[in-house]
Write a protein that holds these residues in place. Structure first.
Motif, short mmCIF file in Angstrom:
data_model
loop_
_atom_site.label_atom_id
_atom_site.label_comp_id
_atom_site.label_asym_id
_atom_site.label_seq_id
_atom_site.Cartn_x
_atom_site.Cartn_y
_atom_site.Cartn_z
N TRP A 19 8.64 15.90 1.17
CA TRP A 19 7.41 14.13 1.13
C TRP A 19 7.53 13.74 0.41
O TRP A 19 8.90 14.35 -0.91
N PHE A 20 7.63 12.33 0.03
CA PHE A 20 8.10 12.30 -1.28
C PHE A 20 6.58 11.05 -0.63
O PHE A 20 6.48 10.37 0.24
N VAL A 21 6.23 9.97 -1.88
CA VAL A 21 5.31 9.15 -2.01
C VAL A 21 5.87 7.47 -1.94
O VAL A 21 6.62 7.89 -2.94
N ILE A 22 5.74 6.69 -0.95
CA ILE A 22 6.86 5.69 -0.93
C ILE A 22 5.07 4.42 -1.53
O ILE A 22 4.43 4.30 -0.99
N ASP A 23 5.85 3.68 -2.68
CA ASP A 23 4.39 3.01 -3.09
C ASP A 23 4.72 1.68 -2.08
O ASP A 23 5.29 0.81 -1.29
N MET A 60 0.53 -1.05 0.23
CA MET A 60 0.43 -0.27 -0.37
C MET A 60 0.84 1.52 -0.18
O MET A 60 1.19 1.55 0.54
N ALA A 61 0.58 2.25 -1.26
CA ALA A 61 1.09 3.67 -1.00
C ALA A 61 1.48 4.47 0.60
O ALA A 61 0.24 4.09 1.24
N GLU A 62 2.02 5.15 0.86
CA GLU A 62 1.65 6.40 2.27
C GLU A 62 2.44 7.37 1.83
O GLU A 62 3.78 7.51 0.72
#
Length: 167
Positions: A18-22, A1-3
């Motif tokens: 910030w960044f998005v992690i998959d 789940m992405a966060e």
């Protein structure tokens, strides 16, 4: 789940990166900088669970070795057990205990004012958090004695040399 990972720049808990992690723990892009005023739109845009990262200079990480015959009373007063390590009054600190079934127990200590600011932002923006962690936990730890990990963070470095140890 992405966060969505949000790392605050300092103890004011205003500006952040910030960044998005998959779902496979792969970072999608580099850190992006943002101002406090952009938090609401970022949360609305991504609609993901959020990992909030408290700046490492605001977190003291230590451990406490439980006596052989430990009791619930010792666990409930653990902040007073480590009081001599702290540079401030116990009542002004927020304590987060790691796994209480392990020995020693890892403890993260954050100024109550910083933690209250994080929780107020969480409430104000209806942030669905999966974790609130110290910045040190962004630095990987592979679990082997003697291993050291190093990452750049803001304009400094984080050095991790144990599961709950680093600077």
């Amino acid at each position: 789940m992405a966060e969505l990972v949000i790392r605050f720049d300092d103890g004011t808990i205003d500006d952040f990166s910030w960044f998005v992690i998959d779902g496979e723990a792969t970072v999608q892009g580099a850190w992006s900088s943002a101002k406090a005023s952009e938090l609401a739109s970022l949360i609305a845009e991504h609609r993901l669970e959020v990992v909030l990262v408290i700046p490492q200079e605001c977190v003291y990480i230590t451990k406490f070795e439980l006596p052989d015959k430990s009791s619930r009373q010792i666990l409930s007063s653990i902040e007073y057990q480590i009081e001599d390590q702290l540079g401030d009054e116990v009542e002004l600190q927020h304590f987060a205990l790691g796994d209480t079934s392990s020995n020693p127990i890892a403890i993260a200590v954050v100024a109550k004012s910083v933690m209250e600011s994080v929780l107020a932002l969480k409430k104000k923006h209806h942030i669905n958090t999966s974790l609130i962690i110290p910045e040190l936990f962004l630095c990987p730890w592979f679990g082997n004695p003697g291993d050291v990990s190093l990452i750049e963070s803001h304009e400094s470095l984080l050095l991790r040399f144990g599961r709950f140890q680093g600077l």
